[in-house]
Design an enzyme around this catalytic site. Structure first.
Site, PDB file in Angstrom:
ATOM      1  N   SER A 110     -19.937  49.149  26.202  1.00 50.68           N
ATOM      2  CA  SER A 110     -20.727  48.540  27.270  1.00 50.68           C
ATOM      3  C   SER A 110     -21.703  47.533  26.662  1.00 50.68           C
ATOM      4  CB  SER A 110     -21.446  49.631  28.080  1.00 50.68           C
ATOM      5  OG  SER A 110     -21.954  49.117  29.283  1.00 50.68           O
ATOM      6  N   GLU A 201     -13.441  45.248  29.625  1.00 43.55           N
ATOM      7  CA  GLU A 201     -13.759  46.261  30.625  1.00 43.55           C
ATOM      8  C   GLU A 201     -15.080  45.885  31.276  1.00 43.55           C
ATOM      9  OE1 GLU A 201     -16.416  48.664  30.644  1.00 43.55           O
ATOM     10  OE2 GLU A 201     -17.346  47.814  28.843  1.00 43.55           O
ATOM     11  N   HIS A 271     -15.754  52.387  31.404  1.00 36.03           N
ATOM     12  CA  HIS A 271     -16.702  53.410  31.825  1.00 36.03           C
ATOM     13  C   HIS A 271     -15.937  54.570  32.466  1.00 36.03           C
ATOM     14  CE1 HIS A 271     -19.326  50.004  31.130  1.00 36.03           C
ATOM     15  NE2 HIS A 271     -20.380  50.789  31.276  1.00 36.03           N
TER      16      HIS A 271
END
Length: 305
Positions: A110, A201, A271
């Protein structure tokens, strides 16, 4: 790219929070327990439990913990406690030279994408994998162990993936969180996309925002340099039945068409509980037709992850 030393039993692993804050001391306790369960000796960052609004302490304290871990001869690896936001704020002060002198495994995803990109300039592989504060699934733990402990295959076959553009490619793994990569465009910390297999992502982004960020990568010239694309999960975005939106796969396919490369969607990245640990900077083979992403092995290959 150099592979950092494996984190064997007894390795000292720093637990640091370079971005968002932990919600409670229980999350830090979970991280410590997980490190110990892997056979590691956890070294908790001095300011790991601090909070400054949406940051885990002010920039100076977060940078202190991170640079101390990078420079220490007594630390073998760095496991980021969480993502959130804030890693970009540290990049100008990051001790890349220390990381280059003594490479060590950096693990996180992330917002930690910013650190992967910046530290990748040292020519050292970093690991896009789970953060330490959240209990890992058996799948995620196995992939992490393959990546950072045994240096064997941490990716493999993605049975739930979807082929967007047929074909095979080999290249250097690059990428991470789409929002961070878009934000790094035009900065000295944007990763090197040349000949890369781009893994992407994100979470909580509407389809039109994903479209805009992919177009930013295209306009920056990043997509035209790629060998292939492997999209992960884009969780909690626009509902699939939203009549006012485009289909996400159509947007992802358009970006792959602009790049003119094989593309796969839906690999276990993002996630999600069951996620691969991906060694950014390592060579990999993408088979978009058959739904696989294999790291080019330096040791024996395992497909169980």
């Amino acid at each position: 790219m150099r592979l950092p030393p494996a984190l064997a039993a007894g390795a000292r692993v720093a637990l640091v929070a370079p971005a968002g804050p932990l919600r409670s001391s229980a999350e830090l306790e979970c991280a410590v327990e997980q490190a110990r369960a892997l056979g590691w000796d956890p070294v908790v960052g001095e300011h790991a439990l601090e909070r400054f609004g949406y940051l885990a302490g002010d920039d100076a304290r977060r940078l202190h913990d991170l640079n101390a871990a990078l420079a220490s001869d007594d630390v073998d690896g760095i496991w980021c406690l969480r993502g959130g936001y804030g890693a970009m704020r540290l990049l100008d002060g990051l001790d890349v030279d220390a990381f280059a002198r003594r490479p060590k495994a950096l693990i996180g995803y992330s917002d930690i994408t910013a650190l992967h990109a910046a530290l990748g300039r040292a020519g050292v592989v970093t690991f896009h994998g789970p953060t330490a504060r959240t209990p890992m699934s058996a799948f995620a733990r196995e992939s992490l162990v393959h990546a950072v402990v045994t240096h064997t295959e941490s990716c493999g076959r993605a049975p739930e993936s979807r082929t967007l553009r047929d074909g095979r490619a080999e290249g250097t793994l690059v990428g991470g969180n789409l929002a961070l990569l878009a934000a790094l465009c035009g900065t000295p910390y944007a990763p090197n996309y040349a000949g890369g297999i781009l893994v992407l992502e994100d979470v909580g982004e509407a389809t039109y925002r994903i479209d805009r960020m992919l177009r930013q990568l295209a306009l920056s010239g990043a997509l035209s340099q790629l060998a292939g694309i492997a999209y992960g999960q884009f969780s909690d975005g626009t509902p699939a039945d939203d009549a006012n939106s485009c289909a996400l796969d159509d947007i992802l396919r358009e970006a792959a068409d602009l790049a003119g490369v094989p593309a796969l969607a839906g690999i276990p990245l993002g996630h999600i509980d069951d996620q691969w640990t991906i060694p950014l900077g390592a060579r990999a083979e993408l088979d978009a037709t058959n739904g696989t992403l294999y790291v080019v092995p330096t040791h024996s290959r395992s497909t169980s992850a």
